[in-house]
Design a protein around this motif. Structure first.
Motif, PDB file in Angstrom:
ATOM      1  N   GLN A   1       0.831  -1.067  -0.018  1.00 55.09           N
ATOM      2  CA  GLN A   1       0.150   0.093   0.115  1.00 55.09           C
ATOM      3  C   GLN A   1       0.825   1.358  -0.047  1.00 55.09           C
ATOM      4  O   GLN A   1       0.341   2.354  -0.461  1.00 55.09           O
ATOM      5  CB  GLN A   1      -0.857   0.116   1.139  1.00 55.09           C
ATOM      6  CG  GLN A   1      -2.034  -1.062   1.013  1.00 55.09           C
ATOM      7  CD  GLN A   1      -2.827  -1.339   2.498  1.00 55.09           C
ATOM      8  OE1 GLN A   1      -3.514  -2.262   2.492  1.00 55.09           O
ATOM      9  NE2 GLN A   1      -2.642  -0.399   3.557  1.00 55.09           N
TER      10      GLN A   1
ATOM     11  N   ASP B   1     -16.397  -6.425  -3.089  1.00 53.08           N
ATOM     12  CA  ASP B   1     -15.453  -5.416  -2.905  1.00 53.08           C
ATOM     13  C   ASP B   1     -14.138  -6.343  -2.605  1.00 53.08           C
ATOM     14  O   ASP B   1     -12.830  -6.132  -3.124  1.00 53.08           O
ATOM     15  CB  ASP B   1     -15.452  -4.524  -1.909  1.00 53.08           C
ATOM     16  CG  ASP B   1     -16.340  -3.499  -2.370  1.00 53.08           C
ATOM     17  OD1 ASP B   1     -16.496  -3.131  -3.331  1.00 53.08           O
ATOM     18  OD2 ASP B   1     -16.979  -2.719  -1.430  1.00 53.08           O
TER      19      ASP B   1
ATOM     20  N   SER C   1      -6.996  -8.343  -7.761  1.00 53.10           N
ATOM     21  CA  SER C   1      -5.937  -7.247  -8.041  1.00 53.10           C
ATOM     22  C   SER C   1      -4.664  -7.744  -7.496  1.00 53.10           C
ATOM     23  O   SER C   1      -3.755  -7.553  -7.731  1.00 53.10           O
ATOM     24  CB  SER C   1      -6.380  -6.065  -7.525  1.00 53.10           C
ATOM     25  OG  SER C   1      -6.294  -5.868  -5.964  1.00 53.10           O
TER      26      SER C   1
ATOM     27  N   GLN D   1     -10.724  -7.027  -4.537  1.00 56.45           N
ATOM     28  CA  GLN D   1      -9.187  -6.591  -4.003  1.00 56.45           C
ATOM     29  C   GLN D   1      -8.265  -8.059  -4.083  1.00 56.45           C
ATOM     30  O   GLN D   1      -7.163  -7.878  -4.457  1.00 56.45           O
ATOM     31  CB  GLN D   1      -9.074  -6.225  -2.616  1.00 56.45           C
ATOM     32  CG  GLN D   1      -9.802  -4.840  -2.441  1.00 56.45           C
ATOM     33  CD  GLN D   1      -9.008  -3.855  -3.351  1.00 56.45           C
ATOM     34  OE1 GLN D   1      -7.622  -3.755  -2.986  1.00 56.45           O
ATOM     35  NE2 GLN D   1      -9.772  -2.946  -3.935  1.00 56.45           N
TER      36      GLN D   1
END
Length: 442
Positions: free
Chosen positions: A64, A210, A217, A214
């Motif tokens: 992140q 969601d 991804s 993620q």
């Protein structure tokens, strides 16, 4: 024949808690365990899994912050973190049994079965007790398909000495999601196969979608609406076969749920009714044989089958047996968590329940991604859905964020103690934290 005031069947968290409470209440106690002392949670479940997930969390934090202080994103070294996990789990069986021995509780290792309403047989010897507490837990289920002998379970995954280059999980519940994220963090090619298109069906579908996005991804491949028919072993791995579907992989983990460990106990001999969902109990956790109690994951119940719930039931059942309470069991709000990337958690009234009763509940949805608590970590997604009743009292919550485990516990306290926004704003929390944000949610 050996005689005890109470016999506990199962040496896991629930059984141990029950045994210690009965012993402190002045009872003579024996515990029977046919697998690892300490039970699933510390040996092959929550605890070792959470240790492995610590590596996933560290990698996610770095990912992140890529381009914001970090450039390279390292993969988790499986051998190193698995050995770290072993430094904890290797001590559990001896430590658990040693604690019982030190407390003066007799222990027996092996299979026991009921031969009457107040007797069990173990190693060709008969044991009598005035009361029994069954805390046998659950074990992984295996699909009844051709080639099922080629399937491993979460038990084996958590003790793999080497992570394969490709690994496939059958199922789309808590265990499949969590183990898939762990494997993915090592750099393995990860596939998740499910028989329909609705994973984690107990949770809000929007947040689940969601979460799946993620995970995609991160490189995890999902295969929905695949009904696994067969697993074939070949020279370089395995082939998972479904209707018009084939997938070659190095290893296949069956994560299609867990089943109560009642086989071999011969519950019929004790007059105990049970089903595929577990042992039937009343509001005092007594079975259909009132001198025999059942607690933890082995019972049929609507409450989540979680370690803290099992401990709560152990305390209640033994207090009731000892005459310390005569009230029926009353469960507090119980939070449940999926330790994915990000984490998904809920407590109290669920979003589907609230949506089905709009006259009773109001749902307040918030996108938290831009809030400082999540912005500082550059979290890709952070969301909440808080449910209020007609009196504006919070009665449920579902959250999706890397910090969901901390946030859901705070929300649980607010629900259980019926803390209003006005009351919470009179308190001062450490800032900036998820606790200081709570005043804007409840």
């Amino acid at each position: 024949m050996k005689n005890y005031d109470a016999i506990v069947i199962g040496g896991g968290p629930a059984g141990l808690a029950a045994a210690y409470n009965l012993k402190s209440g002045g009872k003579s106690v024996a515990v029977f365990e046919n697998d690892l002392w300490g039970g699933t949670c510390p040996n092959r479940g929550c605890d070792p899994k959470k240790m492995l997930l610590s590596g996933v969390e560290a990698r996610d934090r770095i990912a992140q912050l890529q381009g914001k202080g970090y450039s390279d994103i390292p993969f988790m070294n499986w051998r190193d973190i698995e050995q770290f996990k072993e430094t904890y789990t290797s001590k559990i069986p001896s430590g658990s049994k040693g604690g019982l021995d030190s407390a003066g509780i007799d222990t027996f290792h092996g299979d026991a079965k009921f031969i009457s309403e107040n007797e069990i047989q173990f190693d060709n010897e008969t044991f009598h007790a005035d009361n029994f507490v069954i805390a046998a837990g659950q074990h992984p289920s295996i699909l009844n398909i051709d080639g099922s002998e080629n399937l491993l379970t979460s038990n084996e995954f958590l003790s793999l000495k080497q992570m394969p280059k490709s690994i496939t999980f059958i199922g789309a519940g808590y265990i499949a999601f969590e183990l898939a994220n762990i494997a993915n963090a090592t750099g393995a090619e990860v596939h998740l196969v499910h028989h329909n298109d609705r994973p984690l069906k107990a949770f809000d579908s929007e947040f689940v979608d969601d979460m799946v996005s993620q995970m995609k991804s991160r490189g995890i491949k999902f295969h929905f609406n695949v009904n696994t028919k067969q697993v074939v072993k070949n020279d370089d791995g395995y082939t998972l076969v479904g209707d018009d579907f084939k997938l070659n992989t190095d290893l296949i983990i069956c994560a299609t749920g867990r089943v109560p460990s009642v086989e071999g106990l011969d519950l019929d001999a004790a007059g105990i009714e049970y089903s595929a969902k577990g042992i039937q109990v009343n509001e005092n956790l007594q079975t259909t044989n009132k001198n025999i109690y059942a607690i933890g994951d082995v019972i049929a119940k609507s409450e989540p089958k979680l370690t803290p719930v099992a401990g709560f039931e152990a305390k209640y059942a033994t207090d009731y047996l000892l005459g310390k309470t005569k009230e029926p069991i009353s469960y507090p709000a119980v939070p449940t968590l999926v330790y994915g990337s990000p984490k998904l958690a809920k407590v109290g009234v669920s979003v589907p329940e609230a949506e089905a009763a709009p006259d009773k509940y109001k749902i307040v949805s918030s996108n938290l991604t831009g809030w400082f608590t999540y912005y500082r970590l550059n979290e890709p997604v952070a969301k909440s859905k808080i449910i209020f009743d007609k009196n504006q009292q919070m009665v449920g919550a579902t959250v999706l964020t890397e910090q969901a485990d901390e946030l859901i516990n705070l929300l649980t306290i607010a629900i259980d103690k019926k803390i209003s926004n006005a009351e919470y704003t009179k308190m001062i929390m450490g800032y900036p934290t998820v606790a200081s944000d709570l005043q804007y949610l409840i």
